[in-house]
Design a protein around this motif. Structure first.
Motif, PDB file in Angstrom:
ATOM      1  N   PRO A  32      37.759  27.416  37.565  1.00 49.23           N
ATOM      2  CA  PRO A  32      38.259  26.833  38.814  1.00 49.23           C
ATOM      3  C   PRO A  32      38.358  27.842  39.954  1.00 49.23           C
ATOM      4  O   PRO A  32      38.043  27.509  41.095  1.00 49.23           O
ATOM      5  CB  PRO A  32      39.643  26.307  38.436  1.00 49.23           C
ATOM      6  N   GLU A  33      38.721  29.096  39.657  1.00 49.94           N
ATOM      7  CA  GLU A  33      38.858  30.098  40.730  1.00 49.94           C
ATOM      8  C   GLU A  33      37.512  30.412  41.353  1.00 49.94           C
ATOM      9  O   GLU A  33      37.437  30.834  42.507  1.00 49.94           O
ATOM     10  CB  GLU A  33      39.447  31.427  40.213  1.00 49.94           C
ATOM     11  N   ALA A  38      39.369  31.642  46.740  1.00 48.70           N
ATOM     12  CA  ALA A  38      40.158  31.879  47.948  1.00 48.70           C
ATOM     13  C   ALA A  38      39.617  33.059  48.735  1.00 48.70           C
ATOM     14  O   ALA A  38      40.015  33.292  49.867  1.00 48.70           O
ATOM     15  CB  ALA A  38      41.617  32.128  47.582  1.00 48.70           C
ATOM     16  N   THR A  39      38.701  33.797  48.107  1.00 48.16           N
ATOM     17  CA  THR A  39      38.166  34.994  48.782  1.00 48.16           C
ATOM     18  C   THR A  39      36.647  35.005  48.700  1.00 48.16           C
ATOM     19  O   THR A  39      36.045  34.284  47.908  1.00 48.16           O
ATOM     20  CB  THR A  39      38.674  36.279  48.099  1.00 48.16           C
ATOM     21  N   GLN A  40      36.040  35.829  49.536  1.00 48.01           N
ATOM     22  CA  GLN A  40      34.604  36.092  49.465  1.00 48.01           C
ATOM     23  C   GLN A  40      34.422  37.605  49.547  1.00 48.01           C
ATOM     24  O   GLN A  40      35.290  38.314  50.069  1.00 48.01           O
ATOM     25  CB  GLN A  40      33.875  35.409  50.628  1.00 48.01           C
ATOM     26  N   PRO A  41      33.292  38.112  49.045  1.00 45.71           N
ATOM     27  CA  PRO A  41      33.026  39.545  49.196  1.00 45.71           C
ATOM     28  C   PRO A  41      33.096  39.945  50.672  1.00 45.71           C
ATOM     29  O   PRO A  41      32.783  39.132  51.547  1.00 45.71           O
ATOM     30  CB  PRO A  41      31.600  39.694  48.653  1.00 45.71           C
ATOM     31  N   ALA A  42      33.469  41.203  50.926  1.00 38.95           N
ATOM     32  CA  ALA A  42      33.710  41.640  52.310  1.00 38.95           C
ATOM     33  C   ALA A  42      32.461  41.547  53.171  1.00 38.95           C
ATOM     34  O   ALA A  42      32.554  41.447  54.397  1.00 38.95           O
ATOM     35  CB  ALA A  42      34.242  43.073  52.311  1.00 38.95           C
TER      36      ALA A  42
ATOM     37  N   VAL C  20      37.640  39.578  50.795  1.00 35.90           N
ATOM     38  CA  VAL C  20      38.495  39.200  51.925  1.00 35.90           C
ATOM     39  C   VAL C  20      38.867  37.730  51.784  1.00 35.90           C
ATOM     40  O   VAL C  20      38.117  36.955  51.181  1.00 35.90           O
ATOM     41  CB  VAL C  20      37.766  39.420  53.265  1.00 35.90           C
ATOM     42  N   PRO C  21      40.004  37.331  52.340  1.00 38.22           N
ATOM     43  CA  PRO C  21      40.366  35.902  52.289  1.00 38.22           C
ATOM     44  C   PRO C  21      39.302  35.064  52.999  1.00 38.22           C
ATOM     45  O   PRO C  21      38.802  35.465  54.044  1.00 38.22           O
ATOM     46  CB  PRO C  21      41.706  35.843  53.047  1.00 38.22           C
ATOM     47  N   TYR C  22      38.938  33.956  52.410  1.00 36.60           N
ATOM     48  CA  TYR C  22      37.910  33.101  53.022  1.00 36.60           C
ATOM     49  C   TYR C  22      38.194  31.675  52.563  1.00 36.60           C
ATOM     50  O   TYR C  22      38.038  31.347  51.392  1.00 36.60           O
ATOM     51  CB  TYR C  22      36.525  33.549  52.556  1.00 36.60           C
TER      52      TYR C  22
END
Lengths: 215, 61, 315
Positions: A32-33, A38-42, C20-22
């Motif tokens: 599920p994560e 909630a995040t993506q690579p920078a 990063v938060p997305y």
């Protein structure tokens, strides 16, 4: 807190059940994560990344406006101003869909987004383009106006030359309408769903490593 | 249907494109102005997407 | 265990760097709002085209001579549809490239007999016209050379025909029963009597317009309407829409091949273009596997622009 009933259920569960196996594979491939992260690579920091989701949004508008046209039937938009307005929404959302899809394709090409076991993502994207071209063509053929008459008599020669014209008769309004409102929306939606799931499974392609640049 | 009736004044085009097609000829290429505008916009939007600094959900800091 | 050498155009080390938060769902919601606003805006400003359909009636009323000439070509088997070949009939030579001819392999699947379907059939439904039915019987009983002689004579007369009060008037000649048959059919179409008998089946309400459309596209009237709207094949018409609306611009490559020699003048142009497009589509789908092609992104370095923050931070 688990109830006694839940404990019972987990005790009865065996690994040779198809349903259980599917759940294990799904959870392993796409926890599920990862499905809804909630995040993506920078490195995901460019406007080019929004064109995939813009394409999906345009597809939603296409299907929604197409659903309204379906409710009222194929003649409605010729006789009602409200119907004509919904038709305008439908055709312009198609133009926006192809527009954003092409920009998305260009962006993914220049990122070489197939790297790192992401080739299936690329291929499903190309198949989605093909299915969308077919969906658009059958839509133009379903208009019941001069444009659809013209396009059908022109398109028949190419499709007949491939042999497909014997079964896929672009001059048959009924057949084209049914492909347009039933089969092709299903096919496009299915491929797009697979495409998006593959992006979530594999993640967004990382940049070229500095060391490999220009080598 | 009430909302659709409200939309009524919006259903006539503000800009009438139902006019004789304007077509450009160059070498063996023929293209309508409308299609050319769409293609040029596509290229411009692509270039803009590359150049404009991103201030979206991933831009942070 | 052997492992293929690292290829920068095929492989990439998975990312272990910072995240990063997305908010994907929020992004999707914003995209939905933006796209909906843009689409509604375009619909309000530009509306959408809807040129009325051409009917056999409007054709016969606006251009009765062309209708009569086309009907004659359906009768004597010289029309585009009569000479088409598969999937409609055994008329012409199927398209073929290097022995590959899917049209021939598939054969006739949507049978169209132009004389029967476009002339005899509709005339047979004409009530209270024993003269017309007799003319059809005389024509059908005549020898092939006699039929051809009548058709040629009437065709020549039609070439210099006049239109008086919407009726075709020709000079006298030896037309046999052909003149009465074609004039009756034209008059029938002008009255709107041809919308019923033509459709493919005997169903109450047919949604299959194959036969009327083939008939319509055999005439010059319909072709002229398309040409005036820049829609014909040699006008790159496949990507065009009626009026000044954008069309299927994504078909640009498909329609372009028809302008390129020797495809332009080939009698198997459609098959050639489809073969080329299938091959090119396969190339596009298989870019990740094709050496050279898959290196273009690395060579062009457009990615430096896309990931410029990443590379700036890396140095």
């Amino acid at each position: 807190m688990t109830t006694a009933a839940e404990e019972d259920a987990s005790r009865l569960e065996t690994d040779d059940e198809w349903t259980v196996r599917l759940r294990h594979v799904a959870l392993e491939k796409l926890p599920p994560e990862q499905l809804l992260p909630a995040t993506q690579p920078a490195y995901v920091a460019s406007w080019i990344y929004v064109f995939g989701v813009l394409t999906v949004s345009a597809l939603v508008v296409i299907i929604a406006s197409g659903a309204v046209l379906t409710i009222f039937g194929p003649s409605w938009w010729h006789t009602s101003t409200a119907g004509h307005f919904v038709n305008s929404i439908h055709i312009w959302s198609v133009e926006v869909f192809f527009f954003t899809m092409v920009v998305h394709l260009w962006g993914k090409f220049f990122m070489a987004a197939w790297r790192g076991r992401r080739r299936a993502t690329w291929i499903t994207g190309v198949v989605a383009v093909l299915a969308a071209v077919g969906a658009a063509l059958t839509g133009y053929l379903s208009q019941q106006n001069f444009d659809s008459q013209w396009i059908s008599t022109q398109a028949k020669d190419g499709i007949n030359a491939t042999g497909a014209g014997a079964f896929f008769n672009v001059l048959d309004f009924g057949q084209m309408l049914m492909w347009h409102i039933m089969l092709l929306p299903l096919i496009v939606s299915f491929i797009v769903a697979i495409h998006v799931l593959l992006v979530r499974i594999r993640g967004v392609v990382p940049p070229f490593a500095e060391s490999s640049e220009g080598s | 249907m009430a909302t659709l009736v409200l939309l009524h004044p919006l259903t006539a085009a503000l800009v009438n494109l139902d006019t004789r097609a304007r077509v450009l000829h160059w070498w063996f290429i023929q293209i309508t102005v409308a299609n050319l505008v769409v293609i040029i916009l596509m290229v411009l939007v692509f270039v803009a997407a590359l150049l404009i600094p991103f201030r979206g959900p991933g831009s942070k800091r | 265990m052997t492992r293929k050498a690292f290829n920068p155009d095929r492989d990439v080390a998975e990312w272990n760097g910072p995240k990063v938060p997305y908010d994907l769902l929020k992004e999707f919601a914003i995209a939905m709002v933006v796209v909906t606003l843009v689409v509604v805006g375009l619909a309000v400003v530009f509306s959408s085209p809807d040129d009325p359909a051409v009917t056999l009636q409007s054709w016969a009323q606006n251009s009765p001579v062309d209708f009569a000439q086309t009907a004659l070509s359906e009768l004597d088997g010289s029309s585009g549809t009569a000479q088409y070949g598969p999937p409609y009939n055994a008329g012409g030579a199927p398209q073929s490239v290097a022995g590959i001819s899917p049209e021939r392999w598939v054969g006739v699947h949507i049978p169209v007999n132009t004389a029967q379907d476009f002339v005899f059939g509709p005339l047979a439904t004409l009530a209270g016209a024993p003269g017309v039915h007799r003319a059809v019987a005389i024509y059908q009983a005549a020898s092939d050379s006699q039929k051809a002689a009548w058709a040629t004579a009437y065709g020549n007369a039609l070439a210099s025909a006049r239109t008086v009060d919407g009726h075709v008037v020709v000079a006298r000649g030896h037309f046999g029963p052909v003149a009465l048959m074609i004039q009756s059919l034209t008059a029938m179409a002008e009255r709107g009597g041809l919308s019923g008998p033509l459709p493919a089946s005997s169903q109450f309400s047919s949604v299959d317009q194959t036969k009327p459309l083939l008939f319509l596209s055999d005439g010059s009237y319909f072709a002229g309407l398309g040409s005036a709207r820049n829609l014909t094949g040699d006008q790159w018409g496949m990507m065009n829409e009626t009026g000044n609306y954008p069309g299927q611009a994504w078909l640009w490559l498909y329609t372009m091949w028809y302008q390129v020699p020797p495809i332009k003048s080939s009698s198997s142009a459609d098959l050639l273009v489809w073969m080329i497009m299938i091959a090119l589509t396969a190339v596009l789908a298989l870019v990740p596997f094709i050496p050279g092609l898959r290196s273009i992104p690395r060579w062009t370095r457009v990615y430096r622009l896309i990931w410029r923050n990443h590379y700036r931070q890396a140095t």
